[in-house]
Structure formats: structure tokens, C-alpha cells
Design an enzyme around this catalytic site. Sequence first.
Site, PDB file in Angstrom:
ATOM      1  N   LYS A 218       0.695  -1.033   0.030  1.00  0.00           N
ATOM      2  CA  LYS A 218       0.208  -0.103  -0.035  1.00  0.00           C
ATOM      3  C   LYS A 218       0.863   1.087  -0.080  1.00  0.00           C
ATOM      4  CE  LYS A 218      -2.993   3.015   0.502  1.00  0.00           C
ATOM      5  NZ  LYS A 218      -4.279   3.280   0.946  1.00  0.00           N
ATOM      6  N   CYS A 272      -3.336  11.088   1.855  1.00  0.00           N
ATOM      7  CA  CYS A 272      -2.908   9.794   1.524  1.00  0.00           C
ATOM      8  C   CYS A 272      -1.499   9.810   0.869  1.00  0.00           C
ATOM      9  CB  CYS A 272      -3.800   9.207   0.473  1.00  0.00           C
ATOM     10  SG  CYS A 272      -5.467   8.773   1.003  1.00  0.00           S
TER      11      CYS A 272
HETATM   12  N1  SAJ Z   1      -1.987  14.688  -8.545  1.00  0.00           N
HETATM   13  C1  SAJ Z   1      -1.043  15.466  -9.460  1.00  0.00           C
HETATM   14  N2  SAJ Z   1      -0.882  15.056 -10.622  1.00  0.00           N
HETATM   15  C2  SAJ Z   1      -1.235  13.774 -11.043  1.00  0.00           C
HETATM   16  C3  SAJ Z   1      -2.180  13.023 -10.157  1.00  0.00           C
HETATM   17  C4  SAJ Z   1      -2.542  13.577  -8.997  1.00  0.00           C
HETATM   18  O1  SAJ Z   1      -0.504  16.344  -8.900  1.00  0.00           O
HETATM   19  O2  SAJ Z   1      -1.057  13.314 -12.086  1.00  0.00           O
HETATM   20  C5  SAJ Z   1      -2.161  15.402  -7.233  1.00  0.00           C
HETATM   21  C6  SAJ Z   1      -3.743  15.343  -7.179  1.00  0.00           C
HETATM   22  O3  SAJ Z   1      -4.224  16.822  -7.631  1.00  0.00           O
HETATM   23  C7  SAJ Z   1      -3.799  15.520  -5.599  1.00  0.00           C
HETATM   24  C8  SAJ Z   1      -3.050  14.433  -5.101  1.00  0.00           C
HETATM   25  O4  SAJ Z   1      -2.102  14.096  -6.592  1.00  0.00           O
HETATM   26  O5  SAJ Z   1      -3.419  16.517  -4.862  1.00  0.00           O
HETATM   27  C9  SAJ Z   1      -3.421  12.997  -4.928  1.00  0.00           C
HETATM   28  O6  SAJ Z   1      -4.497  12.793  -5.671  1.00  0.00           O
HETATM   29  P1  SAJ Z   1      -4.951  11.194  -6.453  1.00  0.00           P
HETATM   30  O7  SAJ Z   1      -6.144  11.401  -7.001  1.00  0.00           O
HETATM   31  O8  SAJ Z   1      -3.793  10.733  -7.153  1.00  0.00           O
HETATM   32  O9  SAJ Z   1      -4.953  10.494  -5.192  1.00  0.00           O
HETATM   33  P2  SAJ Z   1      -5.617  10.407  -3.942  1.00  0.00           P
HETATM   34  O10 SAJ Z   1      -4.959  10.745  -2.622  1.00  0.00           O
HETATM   35  O11 SAJ Z   1      -7.309  10.893  -3.771  1.00  0.00           O
HETATM   36  O12 SAJ Z   1      -5.995   8.622  -3.363  1.00  0.00           O
HETATM   37  C10 SAJ Z   1      -5.062   7.914  -3.540  1.00  0.00           C
HETATM   38  C11 SAJ Z   1      -4.964   6.578  -4.531  1.00  0.00           C
HETATM   39  N3  SAJ Z   1      -3.830   5.971  -4.724  1.00  0.00           N
HETATM   40  C12 SAJ Z   1      -3.227   5.627  -5.789  1.00  0.00           C
HETATM   41  O13 SAJ Z   1      -3.850   5.904  -6.935  1.00  0.00           O
HETATM   42  C13 SAJ Z   1      -2.326   4.742  -5.794  1.00  0.00           C
HETATM   43  C14 SAJ Z   1      -5.971   5.721  -3.939  1.00  0.00           C
HETATM   44  O14 SAJ Z   1      -6.289   4.619  -4.910  1.00  0.00           O
HETATM   45  C15 SAJ Z   1      -5.637   5.236  -2.607  1.00  0.00           C
HETATM   46  O15 SAJ Z   1      -6.648   4.425  -2.034  1.00  0.00           O
HETATM   47  C16 SAJ Z   1      -5.879   6.394  -1.703  1.00  0.00           C
HETATM   48  O16 SAJ Z   1      -4.750   7.486  -2.226  1.00  0.00           O
HETATM   49  C17 SAJ Z   1      -5.314   6.154  -0.073  1.00  0.00           C
HETATM   50  O17 SAJ Z   1      -6.443   6.142   0.485  1.00  0.00           O
HETATM   51  O18 SAJ Z   1      -4.504   5.878   0.283  1.00  0.00           O
END
Ligand code: SAJ
Length: 412
Positions: A218, A272
Site C-alpha cells: 500500500k 494519502c
Molecule cells: N496529482 C497530481 N498529478 C497527477 C495525479 C495526482 O498532481 O497526475 C495530485 C492530485 O491533484 C492530488 C494528489 O496528487 O492533490 C493525490 O490525488 P490522487 O487522485 O492521485 O490520489 P488520492 O490521494 O485521492 O488517492 C490515493 C489513491 N492511490 C493511488 O492511486 C495509488 C487511492 O487509490 C488510495 O486508496 C488513496 O490514495 C489512499 O487512501 O491511500
Amino acid sequence: MNFDTICVVGLGYIGLPTATMFASRRKKVIGVDVNQHAVDTINRGEIHIVEPELDIAVHAAVKEGYLRATTRPEPADAFLVAVPTPFKKGADAGNIPTPDLSYIQAAADSIAPVLKKGDLVILESTSPVGATEQMAAWLAEARSDLSFPQHSGEESDIRVAHCPERVLPGRVMYELIENDRIIGGMTARCSQASAKLYKTFVRGDCITTNVRTAEMAKLTENAFRDVNIAFANELSMICDDSNIDVWELIKLANRHPRVNILQPGPGVGGHCIAVDPWFIVSGNPQKSNLIRASRNVNDYKPIWLANKIIETVGLDNPDLKICFYGASFKANIDDLRESAALIVMNKVKEKLKNPIFVVEPNLKEGGEVSGASLVEIESGKKCDVHVFLVEHEQFLGMSKPEGIVIDAKGIF
Ligand code: SAJ
């Protein structure tokens, strides 16, 4: 073994949807939360968090009598712990944040009195390596009359496993069913029992492994995203110096069959991806240079962006009206927790005395975000400086506003 009654401890973004899934499969579910308001809301068949499709499912589960919320755990066949694991500010010389397991400890203390021979306890909270074994130790300490896998192996009275939640906020109800689950039991029997439990509603594969690998898997998933986003954010700052459009650059590089760079932005927010990599770093400070550097790059990005805005507006133009588009930590949600957009806004406000406005379509108009008035898109467009921080769907189709535009999400 049969799981007729399931007790879910922690009714937040993960616990409540999970409890509801079991209830929708006609399991008797006892949901536990220390927050009396959450308990009362759920028992009315309503929800205290925002997640698509969750409200209907909770309403049905409560009305049909399969889900009931309370503040104390009750006897059950399986216990799922889905409580927060935040980090504490680093106290060491390197200032590395360390995981705070106090919520897991409190959950273990509350479950222990109602445990009985044959029960299964699963930790779902994202946790540093070793946390599940620590939870088992706390349970064993409280119940010396029962045997646990760390001492009795396959013959233990209680089975213990880690099964990390991996669902994306906004898609929880879909991903809970469809995603594969990683299941790390403290013994093979612990894994098998857990897989049987999740198969109640999971259509994805339930893959078993050992407990530490499950914990690390994870953390690895979220650290992978963080490192990849840090790469994109670093590129965006390098490209800015060289007058190269980073969005075009990444699009072109990603045409290579073995390259897949994520998108830059104002920084990494949420509770996360901006947190979990620290669990790896604090456990292995000497060996996690790349993960730590990535965290630092992503934490620096909002500061860099704020400085860029301050430099562009200048200290001598206090009449220019600035509008920020997006305040949440990512697109199409209302969650402001650990939002990089807010860090940018606050930094700009510290330095500039200009009038500041925010367009955040997921929050009610008329309110405020960090002391700035929430306005509609049309009012925002009348400002002089436009800073795009989140790629909300409402912004994707809009025409580029007149004036100075700083676009941190590549919308235009
Ligand atoms: N972000 C970027 N660039 C990207 C993708 C995301 O800057 O290309 C930023 C987003 O704007 C945001 C942050 O990253 O600020 C996180 O966003 P996210 O949508 O990537 O992820 P979370 O934090 O909403 O959810 C993550 C997920 N993990 C993965 O995709 C590996 C989710 O599946 C997990 O269950 C969750 O963390 C968790 O609970 O750990």
C-alpha cells in the site's frame, strides 16, 4: 468459518462505505465511531461525508436493519479497523514526520473486551510496516486469556490480517467492489479467513501474502504516485526557466511506449499520497533518499508557484484583483484537507495586499476560503489576474479569461 456479524471500527471515508457493502450483502453490521454526530447521522439513514452513491446505500442498509451505528464495539465474528493514521511532526534532526498509531491503539483497546475465540481482526488503515503486528500485540496484552498468531501461529484463537484500503475518493463504491485486494495475514489461515470475508462483495481478486508485504504494498503504491508526480513537478519548474510548455513536453514523452509521466500541478494534496511516503522514510531514513526527495519536491511546488504569482503581480500593483480557480486538493471534490491550492493562496496573501477571490464550484457560494470571498466563475473572470489551481470540470470548457493567466494545471 461464517461471518454473520461484522463490526467496523471507524466510519469515515473507508469504514462507512465498507460497512455498507457488507450490509448490502445482508450481513449484520455494527458500525463504530467515537463521533456521536456521525453515529446519529448514520442511524437516521444519512451520511456525514461526501461520496457519490454512498447516501442511497447507507439509507437502504439502515432502513432494512442490516447496518447500525454505535460508539462502542459489540461482539462480532470479524472486526475491521478503518481509523486514521496521520503523522506527527518529526522530532529527530532530519525532521522526518513519524506515523501516529494512537487511533489504531484506541481501536484495539476498544475491540479487545468483546473478542472471543474464532474471531478475525483486520487492519484496513494505511499503516507503516509492523503496525499490524503492533495491533496484535496490543490485543494480546489486553486479552491474556486468548491466543494470538504471533505466539500460537495457525492454532491461535484470534486471526489477524492487514488488508489495506486502496479506493479512490469519488469512486469508492465502484472501486470497493472491482479493485483487487491485497490480503496479508499473520498466518496463512488468517489470510484465507480474510479472503473469504472480502469475497462477500469484492469482484476483484483477493491476493494473499504476508502481513509486512501487504503493509509495504500500500505504501509503495502511493509512494510510486508521489515520486512520479514529483518528477512531473520538477520538470514543470525546469521548463518554466527554459520557456518550454511542460504539458506539451509530457504529452510528447508519453507517446513513447515505455514512458508514462503523471501531471504537474500546484503540489500534492490530500491525506494519502502526501502522507504515506513518510511512513517508508521514517522507517528507513538512510535508504529512502528518492522517496524523501520526491516529498520535498512536491512540498516545495506550492511555494515555488506562490513566489511565481507574487513576482508576476508585483508588489507595486495592489489594486489588481486576483482570482484563484479551485481550492480543493484535487478535481471535482469538495475536500480541502491538505490542499496544495490553499497553501498557494495563503502564501500569496501573506505577501500581497491585493483583493483576492476564489472560484470553487464544489463549495457553496457566499462563503469564504482562507479569508477570500467565494465567487461564481463569471465574477471571477472580471478580475485582473487568474490563477488556475485545480482542473475542475467547470473550468475545462471555459474560455481563457482576459488579463494575466497563471495556469498550474495546464487547462489552457
Ligand atoms: N496529482 C497530481 N498529478 C497527477 C495525479 C495526482 O498532481 O497526475 C495530485 C492530485 O491533484 C492530488 C494528489 O496528487 O492533490 C493525490 O490525488 P490522487 O487522485 O492521485 O490520489 P488520492 O490521494 O485521492 O488517492 C490515493 C489513491 N492511490 C493511488 O492511486 C495509488 C487511492 O487509490 C488510495 O486508496 C488513496 O490514495 C489512499 O487512501 O491511500
